[in-house]
Scaffold this motif. Structure first.
Motif, PDB file in Angstrom:
ATOM      1  N   LEU A  99       0.789  -1.228   0.000  1.00 29.63           N
ATOM      2  CA  LEU A  99       0.000   0.000   0.000  1.00 29.63           C
ATOM      3  C   LEU A  99       0.823   1.281   0.000  1.00 29.63           C
ATOM      4  O   LEU A  99       0.301   2.349  -0.305  1.00 29.63           O
ATOM      5  N   GLY A 100       2.103   1.189   0.384  1.00 28.12           N
ATOM      6  CA  GLY A 100       2.938   2.382   0.358  1.00 28.12           C
ATOM      7  C   GLY A 100       2.862   3.185   1.650  1.00 28.12           C
ATOM      8  O   GLY A 100       2.786   2.633   2.746  1.00 28.12           O
ATOM      9  N   ILE A 101       2.884   4.501   1.525  1.00 26.85           N
ATOM     10  CA  ILE A 101       2.827   5.416   2.669  1.00 26.85           C
ATOM     11  C   ILE A 101       1.435   6.022   2.727  1.00 26.85           C
ATOM     12  O   ILE A 101       0.927   6.543   1.733  1.00 26.85           O
ATOM     13  N   GLY A 102       0.815   5.933   3.902  1.00 27.41           N
ATOM     14  CA  GLY A 102      -0.562   6.384   4.021  1.00 27.41           C
ATOM     15  C   GLY A 102      -0.893   6.939   5.389  1.00 27.41           C
ATOM     16  O   GLY A 102       0.000   7.382   6.123  1.00 27.41           O
ATOM     17  N   PRO A 103      -2.167   6.910   5.758  1.00 29.63           N
ATOM     18  CA  PRO A 103      -2.580   7.465   7.046  1.00 29.63           C
ATOM     19  C   PRO A 103      -1.839   6.811   8.209  1.00 29.63           C
ATOM     20  O   PRO A 103      -1.682   5.590   8.255  1.00 29.63           O
ATOM     21  N   GLY A 107       1.548   6.627  15.088  1.00 25.08           N
ATOM     22  CA  GLY A 107       2.741   7.339  14.659  1.00 25.08           C
ATOM     23  C   GLY A 107       3.491   6.717  13.501  1.00 25.08           C
ATOM     24  O   GLY A 107       4.549   7.220  13.110  1.00 25.08           O
ATOM     25  N   ASP A 108       2.971   5.656  12.913  1.00 25.80           N
ATOM     26  CA  ASP A 108       3.649   4.939  11.815  1.00 25.80           C
ATOM     27  C   ASP A 108       2.795   5.070  10.558  1.00 25.80           C
ATOM     28  O   ASP A 108       1.620   4.709  10.556  1.00 25.80           O
ATOM     29  N   ASN A 109       3.405   5.587   9.489  1.00 28.30           N
ATOM     30  CA  ASN A 109       2.644   5.742   8.247  1.00 28.30           C
ATOM     31  C   ASN A 109       3.166   4.873   7.103  1.00 28.30           C
ATOM     32  O   ASN A 109       2.767   5.046   5.953  1.00 28.30           O
ATOM     33  N   ILE A 110       4.081   3.935   7.391  1.00 32.82           N
ATOM     34  CA  ILE A 110       4.609   3.038   6.368  1.00 32.82           C
ATOM     35  C   ILE A 110       3.897   1.695   6.457  1.00 32.82           C
ATOM     36  O   ILE A 110       3.982   1.006   7.473  1.00 32.82           O
ATOM     37  N   GLN A 252      -2.501  -2.623   7.532  1.00 33.79           N
ATOM     38  CA  GLN A 252      -2.159  -1.637   8.556  1.00 33.79           C
ATOM     39  C   GLN A 252      -0.640  -1.466   8.596  1.00 33.79           C
ATOM     40  O   GLN A 252       0.104  -2.360   8.188  1.00 33.79           O
ATOM     41  N   PRO A 253      -0.151  -0.317   9.094  1.00 29.07           N
ATOM     42  CA  PRO A 253       1.301  -0.157   9.232  1.00 29.07           C
ATOM     43  C   PRO A 253       1.935  -1.209  10.143  1.00 29.07           C
ATOM     44  O   PRO A 253       3.146  -1.429  10.083  1.00 29.07           O
ATOM     45  N   SER A 254       1.141  -1.855  10.958  1.00 34.92           N
ATOM     46  CA  SER A 254       1.662  -2.858  11.897  1.00 34.92           C
ATOM     47  C   SER A 254       1.965  -4.204  11.245  1.00 34.92           C
ATOM     48  O   SER A 254       2.445  -5.120  11.930  1.00 34.92           O
ATOM     49  N   ASP A 255       1.717  -4.355   9.941  1.00 28.44           N
ATOM     50  CA  ASP A 255       2.093  -5.592   9.242  1.00 28.44           C
ATOM     51  C   ASP A 255       3.592  -5.528   8.966  1.00 28.44           C
ATOM     52  O   ASP A 255       4.028  -5.223   7.860  1.00 28.44           O
ATOM     53  N   GLU A 256       4.373  -5.814  10.006  1.00 30.93           N
ATOM     54  CA  GLU A 256       5.813  -5.644   9.954  1.00 30.93           C
ATOM     55  C   GLU A 256       6.529  -6.980  10.162  1.00 30.93           C
ATOM     56  O   GLU A 256       5.936  -7.968  10.596  1.00 30.93           O
ATOM     57  N   LEU A 257       7.826  -6.967   9.878  1.00 31.69           N
ATOM     58  CA  LEU A 257       8.640  -8.174   9.957  1.00 31.69           C
ATOM     59  C   LEU A 257       8.617  -8.799  11.350  1.00 31.69           C
ATOM     60  O   LEU A 257       8.693 -10.025  11.491  1.00 31.69           O
TER      61      LEU A 257
END
Length: 298
Positions: A99-103, A107-110, A252-257
């Motif tokens: 999705l890129g950079i968004g809302p 505090g995380d928009n990536i 969501q930005p929380s879909d992280e490694l």
């Protein structure tokens, strides 16, 4: 996955520079394996222009994300040419973009897209490494990583319009989508297949050792929600392998490694190796069950 889902990739937004970098990264992996290029002009990259203007629904979706002009999208494609049955193809796919950079959220928009779909892209790359290092299969195997799935499947449309092998040669497509975390709705170390009862592919792969069961979330209509569906509408047996348990980090930005279960991923990918080798080496062909093939797109 560390590269694809890193903050420096800015969430690999569909048809952005970052998606292009992800495609180039995958292409470099394919080239290092000595695979045959399946992209444009003898390369591993297939580029296509997006519609201008983009459909209204896509414009509305993108309005919430980084204001980057979307003009082109990129696929990474490689071919492991078969021997005795080279005119028949097994297609392994995933999508490169997210999705890129968004809302911002907390505090995380990536929107890193570690599970969606750096995990599937990693699975296809891992399978390419394993299959390229083994005995050359009877059937051809094509590895295709699509761009712009998140905004409407424009990468798979480019593939269908300019396929590296004849579409009629593709006997099966397995799309890998969100396999980075286990699904509590199925047994441990198990993957599920969308449209399981639509074809005899899933049951046959399971008989040959794949940890595959039916999609436990039929109400979500996942069969229609990934790149496989456009291929299925062309009559190709095309289904998605996943273990998405409807976790709240989706899109969501929380879909992280840090949320990825690598032991699960290892076991999941490993369970698919021998069944895919079997499929690429047998003369058996999957088939649609009666009245289960989706209608062509109008």
């Amino acid at each position: 996955m560390g590269f694809l889902a890193d903050d420096e990739m800015h969430g690999r937004g569909s048809a952005t520079r970052d998606e292009h970098i992800a495609a180039l990264f995958a292409a470099s992996q394919f080239q290092a394996l000595g695979l045959e290029p399946g992209g444009d002009n003898g390369t591993f990259i297939q580029k296509t222009a997006l519609p201008n203007p983009l459909p209204e629904r896509v414009q509305q979706h993108l309005s919430h994300f980084e204001n980057t002009p979307r003009k082109e999208t990129w696929n990474a494609i490689a071919i492991l040419r078969g021997t005795s049955e080279a005119n028949e193809t097994v297609l392994l796919t995933a999508h490169l973009d997210h999705l890129g950079i968004g809302p911002a959220a907390n505090g995380d928009n990536i929107y890193n897209g570690a599970d969606d779909d750096a995990s599937g892209t990693t699975a296809v790359l891992a399978l390419a490494h394993i299959l390229a290092a083994g005995k050359r299969p009877a059937r051809t195997i094509v590895f295709a990583l699509f761009g712009s799935e998140e905004i409407g499947g424009f990468g798979n449309r480019a593939f269908l319009a300019h396929p590296p092998v004849p579409l009629k040669s593709i006997i099966a497509n397995l799309e890998f989508e969100m396999i980075g975390r286990p699904d509590p709705a199925v047994p441990e170390d198990t993957l599920w297949l969308t449209g399981y009862k639509r074809t005899n592919l899933g049951p046959e792969l399971a008989r040959h050792g794949a940890h595959l069961v039916a999609d436990p979330h039929p109400a979500q209509h996942f069969f229609r929600r990934s790149d496989n569906y456009a291929l299925a509408q062309q009559g190709i047996i095309a289904q998605t392998v996943s273990s998405f348990g409807l976790h709240k980090d989706y899109h969501q930005p929380s879909d992280e490694l840090s949320k990825i279960d690598f032991n699960h991923m290892d076991r999941a990918i490993a369970s698919m190796v021998e069944p895919i080798q079997w499929l690429a080496g047998t003369n058996w062909k999957p088939a649609w069950e009666p009245r289960q093939q989706p209608a062509p797109e109008k």
